[in-house]
Write a protein that holds these residues in place. Sequence first.
Motif, short mmCIF file in Angstrom:
data_model
loop_
_atom_site.label_atom_id
_atom_site.label_comp_id
_atom_site.label_asym_id
_atom_site.label_seq_id
_atom_site.Cartn_x
_atom_site.Cartn_y
_atom_site.Cartn_z
N GLU A 20 0.85 -1.18 0.00
CA GLU A 20 0.00 0.00 0.00
C GLU A 20 0.89 1.24 0.00
O GLU A 20 1.93 1.27 0.67
N LEU A 21 0.50 2.24 -0.75
CA LEU A 21 1.27 3.47 -0.78
C LEU A 21 0.34 4.65 -1.00
O LEU A 21 -0.82 4.48 -1.42
N THR A 22 0.85 5.83 -0.70
CA THR A 22 0.12 7.07 -0.94
C THR A 22 0.82 7.82 -2.06
O THR A 22 2.03 8.06 -2.00
N VAL A 23 0.07 8.16 -3.08
CA VAL A 23 0.59 8.91 -4.23
C VAL A 23 0.03 10.33 -4.15
O VAL A 23 -1.16 10.52 -3.88
N VAL A 24 0.89 11.30 -4.37
CA VAL A 24 0.48 12.71 -4.32
C VAL A 24 0.25 13.21 -5.74
O VAL A 24 1.13 13.11 -6.59
N SER A 25 -0.94 13.74 -5.99
CA SER A 25 -1.31 14.24 -7.31
C SER A 25 -0.76 15.65 -7.52
O SER A 25 -0.12 16.24 -6.65
N ALA A 41 5.74 -8.56 -12.76
CA ALA A 41 4.76 -9.17 -13.66
C ALA A 41 4.11 -8.08 -14.51
O ALA A 41 4.18 -6.89 -14.18
N PRO A 42 3.49 -8.44 -15.63
CA PRO A 42 2.80 -7.45 -16.45
C PRO A 42 1.79 -6.66 -15.62
O PRO A 42 1.07 -7.23 -14.79
N ALA A 43 1.74 -5.35 -15.83
CA ALA A 43 0.97 -4.46 -14.95
C ALA A 43 -0.41 -4.15 -15.53
O ALA A 43 -0.56 -3.85 -16.72
N ILE A 44 -1.40 -4.18 -14.65
CA ILE A 44 -2.77 -3.77 -14.98
C ILE A 44 -3.19 -2.74 -13.93
O ILE A 44 -3.12 -3.00 -12.73
N VAL A 45 -3.62 -1.57 -14.38
CA VAL A 45 -4.03 -0.49 -13.49
C VAL A 45 -5.54 -0.34 -13.59
O VAL A 45 -6.09 -0.24 -14.70
N LEU A 46 -6.22 -0.30 -12.45
CA LEU A 46 -7.69 -0.26 -12.41
C LEU A 46 -8.18 1.03 -11.78
O LEU A 46 -7.74 1.41 -10.68
N SER A 47 -9.12 1.68 -12.46
CA SER A 47 -9.68 2.96 -12.01
C SER A 47 -11.19 2.80 -11.84
O SER A 47 -11.91 2.55 -12.82
N HIS A 48 -11.67 2.92 -10.62
CA HIS A 48 -13.08 2.65 -10.31
C HIS A 48 -13.98 3.85 -10.60
O HIS A 48 -13.53 4.95 -10.91
N GLY A 49 -15.27 3.61 -10.46
CA GLY A 49 -16.26 4.62 -10.79
C GLY A 49 -16.78 5.39 -9.60
O GLY A 49 -16.36 5.22 -8.45
N TRP A 50 -17.74 6.25 -9.91
CA TRP A 50 -18.40 7.12 -8.94
C TRP A 50 -18.98 6.31 -7.79
O TRP A 50 -19.64 5.30 -8.01
N THR A 51 -18.74 6.75 -6.58
CA THR A 51 -19.21 6.18 -5.30
C THR A 51 -18.59 4.82 -4.98
O THR A 51 -19.03 4.17 -4.03
N ILE A 71 -2.68 -2.99 -9.99
CA ILE A 71 -2.64 -1.75 -9.21
C ILE A 71 -4.03 -1.14 -9.24
O ILE A 71 -4.60 -0.90 -10.31
N ALA A 72 -4.59 -0.90 -8.07
CA ALA A 72 -5.89 -0.25 -7.96
C ALA A 72 -5.76 0.95 -7.04
O ALA A 72 -5.03 0.89 -6.04
N TYR A 73 -6.45 2.02 -7.37
CA TYR A 73 -6.36 3.21 -6.52
C TYR A 73 -7.75 3.78 -6.27
O TYR A 73 -8.68 3.57 -7.05
N ALA A 93 -7.78 13.23 -14.40
CA ALA A 93 -6.66 12.93 -15.29
C ALA A 93 -5.33 13.10 -14.57
O ALA A 93 -4.41 12.29 -14.74
N ASP A 94 -5.20 14.17 -13.77
CA ASP A 94 -3.97 14.39 -12.99
C ASP A 94 -3.70 13.20 -12.08
O ASP A 94 -2.55 12.74 -11.94
N ASP A 95 -4.76 12.70 -11.44
CA ASP A 95 -4.60 11.60 -10.49
C ASP A 95 -4.13 10.33 -11.20
O ASP A 95 -3.25 9.62 -10.71
N LEU A 96 -4.74 10.02 -12.33
CA LEU A 96 -4.32 8.83 -13.07
C LEU A 96 -2.87 8.96 -13.50
O LEU A 96 -2.08 8.00 -13.37
N GLU A 97 -2.47 10.11 -14.00
CA GLU A 97 -1.09 10.32 -14.40
C GLU A 97 -0.15 10.12 -13.22
O GLU A 97 0.91 9.49 -13.34
N ALA A 98 -0.52 10.66 -12.05
CA ALA A 98 0.33 10.54 -10.86
C ALA A 98 0.50 9.09 -10.45
O ALA A 98 1.61 8.65 -10.09
N VAL A 99 -0.59 8.32 -10.53
CA VAL A 99 -0.51 6.90 -10.17
C VAL A 99 0.38 6.15 -11.15
O VAL A 99 1.25 5.35 -10.74
#
Length: 320
Positions: A20-25, A41-51, A71-73, A93-99
């Motif tokens: 677990e880590l904290t990323v600063v946007s 291993a090959p990386a998969i990044v997951l971005s969830h939806g509203w609520t 990787i999920a954030y 968009a800033d947050d996804l780039e930071a992650v």
Amino acid sequence: MSRLTRTADGPYAPPAPARELTVVSADGARLHVETHGPEGAPAIVLSHGWTCSTAFWAAQIRALAADHRVIAYDQRGHGRSPASAACGTEALADDLEAVLEAVLAPGEQAVIGGHSMGGMTVLAAAGRPSLSTRAAAVLLCSTGGSRLVASATLFPLPPGRARTWLTRRVLGSRAPLGPVTPVARAILKYGTMGPGSAPHMVDACARVVHACPRTVRHAWSRVLDRLDLDERVPALDVPVEIVVGTADRLTPPAHARALAARLPRCTGLTELPGVGHMTPVEAPDLVTSTLRALATAHLPARAAVPAVPAEPALPAEEDA
């Protein structure tokens, strides 16, 4: 941030992360990030939806983490990411780039999966250098680029002012959702899931959605109401798969078809009969297999090393 209520067991119980880590946007917002699976291993990044939160992806994480680094954030204000005064597509968009910059090695690419507002996050970042160089391929689940409120079919009315007005009032409500009761489950199922969704699927979604603070829910509903990302769609110049349920009342299939028509490299559009808006929960195997296929086709095999032990969880914060 959310008061998380976790399911005790089963496929929708969030697995313990390897790290677990904290990323600063860009604006200083702090984002809770989890990594699962073996390093290298090959990386998969997951971005969830509203609520929602990282817990929404539990089924995909469990299935993919054996041989992928998943990787999920938490979007700002959701899950364990504190709320921020900045709410908008540029912040997403800033947050996804930071992650991506924080979790990927120099030159490394990932498959990115986005559901609902998470898919809109990917669209918002389209054309940005970080996404262009970091995204090998994308999966968009149950999402759209504009006119979300006007096209939603929560009410059995013809399109027009009355339906849009009612939809805006419901989605933008400041009312607390309260505990997860049978009535609450029934309402959530009607609005966000297909009629054939199994009870354990409805329960998993209800626990995640009801954990989202009402102030956060309201703030981001206003962003979704004003959403207009249509001009960004052609800039997403990577292989893209799209998945949508035919019973999706929040982002009906017309959105998916419009995206498929405008994306430069759409490789497939899958419409799932009878499935609602919560496709990663309602059709977990299909979403998982699509992510896996994208990783196999577009990411180089990497020498994996065992995952590191999970770091101690950060203390939960109370809602404002």
